[in-house]
Motif scaffolding. Structure first.
Motif, PDB file in Angstrom:
ATOM      1  N   TRP A 269     -28.865  55.783 -68.790  1.00 12.57           N
ATOM      2  CA  TRP A 269     -29.404  57.101 -68.482  1.00 12.57           C
ATOM      3  C   TRP A 269     -30.800  57.201 -69.051  1.00 12.57           C
ATOM      4  CZ3 TRP A 269     -24.637  56.025 -70.409  1.00 12.57           C
ATOM      5  CH2 TRP A 269     -23.528  56.384 -69.627  1.00 12.57           C
ATOM      6  N   CYS A 271     -33.909  60.159 -69.853  1.00 13.57           N
ATOM      7  CA  CYS A 271     -34.313  61.563 -69.841  1.00 13.57           C
ATOM      8  C   CYS A 271     -35.824  61.644 -69.968  1.00 13.57           C
ATOM      9  CB  CYS A 271     -33.647  62.341 -70.985  1.00 13.57           C
ATOM     10  SG  CYS A 271     -34.046  61.773 -72.657  1.00 13.57           S
ATOM     11  N   THR A 294     -28.226  68.790 -61.732  1.00 13.23           N
ATOM     12  CA  THR A 294     -28.000  69.416 -63.021  1.00 13.23           C
ATOM     13  C   THR A 294     -28.886  70.630 -63.241  1.00 13.23           C
ATOM     14  OG1 THR A 294     -28.425  69.107 -65.380  1.00 13.23           O
ATOM     15  CG2 THR A 294     -29.534  67.632 -63.903  1.00 13.23           C
ATOM     16  N   ALA A 334     -26.958  70.796 -73.239  1.00 16.20           N
ATOM     17  CA  ALA A 334     -26.120  70.719 -72.048  1.00 16.20           C
ATOM     18  C   ALA A 334     -25.205  69.513 -72.176  1.00 16.20           C
ATOM     19  CB  ALA A 334     -26.977  70.596 -70.790  1.00 16.20           C
ATOM     20  N   PHE A 335     -24.054  69.564 -71.496  1.00 14.76           N
ATOM     21  CA  PHE A 335     -23.107  68.460 -71.596  1.00 14.76           C
ATOM     22  C   PHE A 335     -22.611  68.049 -70.226  1.00 14.76           C
ATOM     23  CE2 PHE A 335     -20.543  72.295 -71.788  1.00 14.76           C
ATOM     24  CZ  PHE A 335     -19.441  71.997 -71.009  1.00 14.76           C
ATOM     25  N   THR A 336     -22.135  66.812 -70.141  1.00 16.75           N
ATOM     26  CA  THR A 336     -21.575  66.271 -68.911  1.00 16.75           C
ATOM     27  C   THR A 336     -20.245  65.602 -69.231  1.00 16.75           C
ATOM     28  OG1 THR A 336     -21.906  64.713 -67.077  1.00 16.75           O
ATOM     29  CG2 THR A 336     -22.851  64.107 -69.196  1.00 16.75           C
ATOM     30  N   GLY A 340     -22.879  62.071 -66.223  1.00 13.32           N
ATOM     31  CA  GLY A 340     -24.235  62.516 -65.949  1.00 13.32           C
ATOM     32  C   GLY A 340     -24.483  62.912 -64.522  1.00 13.32           C
ATOM     33  N   THR A 342     -23.166  65.637 -63.057  1.00 15.34           N
ATOM     34  CA  THR A 342     -23.422  67.075 -63.181  1.00 15.34           C
ATOM     35  C   THR A 342     -23.457  67.442 -64.652  1.00 15.34           C
ATOM     36  OG1 THR A 342     -21.055  67.601 -63.070  1.00 15.34           O
ATOM     37  CG2 THR A 342     -22.294  67.583 -60.992  1.00 15.34           C
ATOM     38  N   TRP A 343     -24.151  68.564 -64.954  1.00 17.18           N
ATOM     39  CA  TRP A 343     -24.315  69.017 -66.332  1.00 17.18           C
ATOM     40  C   TRP A 343     -24.052  70.518 -66.398  1.00 17.18           C
ATOM     41  CZ3 TRP A 343     -26.007  65.722 -70.365  1.00 17.18           C
ATOM     42  CH2 TRP A 343     -26.355  64.427 -69.955  1.00 17.18           C
ATOM     43  N   GLN A 344     -23.630  70.972 -67.552  1.00 14.34           N
ATOM     44  CA  GLN A 344     -23.441  72.400 -67.785  1.00 14.34           C
ATOM     45  C   GLN A 344     -24.132  72.794 -69.079  1.00 14.34           C
ATOM     46  OE1 GLN A 344     -19.131  72.828 -67.754  1.00 14.34           O
ATOM     47  NE2 GLN A 344     -19.209  73.685 -65.708  1.00 14.34           N
TER      48      GLN A 344
END
Length: 422
Positions: A269, A271, A294, A334-336, A340, A342-344
């Motif tokens: 991943w 960022c 996301t 935020a977490f998945t 990874g 989708t994220w919330q």
């Protein structure tokens, strides 16, 4: 237990107790700005020091050449290349300690100087310029094949700073290869962008040294991460196509606000920071990347994503500045749970403030998250749903031992702290 740290604007430091205490060992010599340090693989008492940070900002400190110590830093001898001013890297031939290579970027504010790749075969008594490009182009990075030390790779960087501008690239930036210890060189740029290139970072696989990696700054949005499977003969862009061009600058990709996390052998991943903050995901060793769907793709008012951590292939956490989405302040986490895709956003995020690092403590049960930044240190025992504030000290990064019982946190102005889990 013995480490050496070369500081861009502050000396050389040594510890003999795993970082518990530090001692400056280069206070009384000709330069305060340090570019690199190398330890002789055949004799750890022998150190080589390149002065002058290998950076290009207006405040960059310059050096006065190369120094050598034969007593682990107790004393130093100046070994020449005084007009190099900025040295990027030093390599020592593992077969012969008398053979040393020095990558000199050369003066920042002026042409000329001892610029290019230099080699000594007599322990620094004399130097030969084995790769010279021009009065404005030096050598920024070098790599050596550990199995065949006569095979070396060098990156040239065309660079000049003026009061009004920085020339950070041009037609003379390239990658070069030698197979005869520097006697002859040739460009290896097949597959790299055909536009003007900037600074290039280079690395090779120690297990498979024919596999090379290069992070390349280039004009017209062509910056990227490249891989060669055949010793540089052919290059292919293997990743990071989706990172916005604004994130690619003089140093490849911006060190602040860009990170990469790898889990297992296939998953990775990335960022990015700034107004185009996003998370990219690969499940095929970096061959292809997708942008996560996301809410942490933040928009023009974002401070970006600055920390990313995964405890397995599915569960991960991202942290950033005061918010990760416009109009939702204090939502800096935020977490998945699906790797990874989708994220919330967390309703209970760490206290407001810039967050620059997040890590799962190795071996912790339940899995423990630690996040650091200007607002201090916080931890979570439930994958980032609820956070507990620990300390107000500002730190930027942290690393833990494999057992997770001991860690080291680094902050601004040289601040270092040791963390012990009871």
């Amino acid at each position: 237990s013995t480490w050496y740290v070369a500081v861009a604007s502050g000396n050389v430091w040594k510890t003999t107790n795993n970082g518990t205490t530090w001692t400056p060992i280069f206070d009384n010599h000709g330069a305060y700005s340090i570019g690199c340090i190398a330890i002789d693989p055949r004799n750890p008492q022998v150190l080589w020091l390149g002065t002058g940070e290998n950076n290009s900002q207006r405040s960059a400190g310059y050096g006065d050449g190369v120094y050598k110590s034969i007593d682990a830093g107790k004393s130093w001898t100046h070994m020449g290349l005084k007009t190099s001013e900025h040295i990027g890297k030093i390599l020592i031939d593992p077969r012969d300690s008398q053979v040393v290579y020095v990558a000199s970027q050369g003066p920042l504010w002026a042409p000329g100087g001892e610029r290019g790749l230099y080699k000594t075969i007599d322990g620094g008594q004399t130097w030969e310029a084995v790769l010279t490009i021009s009065e404005n182009t030096g050598v920024s990075d070098i790599a050596m094949d550990p199995h065949h030390p006569d095979v070396l790779y060098a990156t040239s960087y065309q660079r000049r700073r003026h009061v009004w501008a920085l020339v950070a690239g041009g037609p003379e930036s390239a990658i070069y290869k030698t197979t005869d210890a520097g006697k002859t060189w040739r460009k290896i740029v097949k597959g790299l962008p055909s536009v003007h290139l900037g600074r290039i970072g280079l690395a090779l696989s120690p297990q498979q040294p024919q596999v090379l990696y290069a992070i390349v700054a280039a004009s017209w949005g062509e910056s990227g991460f490249f891989r060669s499977p055949d010793g540089g003969e052919n290059w292919r862009r293997v990743a990071i196509e989706n990172i916005p061009p604004a994130q690619a600058g003089e140093y490849g990709f911006a060190a602040s606000g860009t990170g990469i996390t790898v889990f297992g052998t296939n998953h990775a991943w990335i960022c990015t920071g700034g107004s185009t903050a996003r998370v990219l995901r690969s499940i095929d060793k970096g061959k292809t990347w997708t942008i996560a769907d996301t809410p942490i793709i933040s928009g023009e008012t974002s401070t970006g994503i600055f920390g990313l951590a995964f405890r397995d292939e599915n569960n991960g956490v991202a942290v950033g500045g005061d918010y990760l989405k416009p109009d939702q302040t204090n939502k800096n986490c935020a977490f998945t749970t699906d790797g990874g895709v989708t994220w919330q956003l967390n309703e209970d995020s760490p206290p407001t403030g810039f967050k620059s690092a997040v890590v799962y403590l190795p071996g912790s049960t339940p899995p423990t998250l630690l996040t650091l930044g200007t607002s201090g240190t916080d931890y979570s025992l439930d994958n980032g749903t609820v956070w507990i504030h620990m300390d107000t000290t500002s730190f930027n990064s942290v690393e833990f031992s494999p057992s997770g019982t001991t860690g080291w946190a680094a902050g601004i102005r040289g601040k270092i702290a040791k963390l012990e889990r009871k």
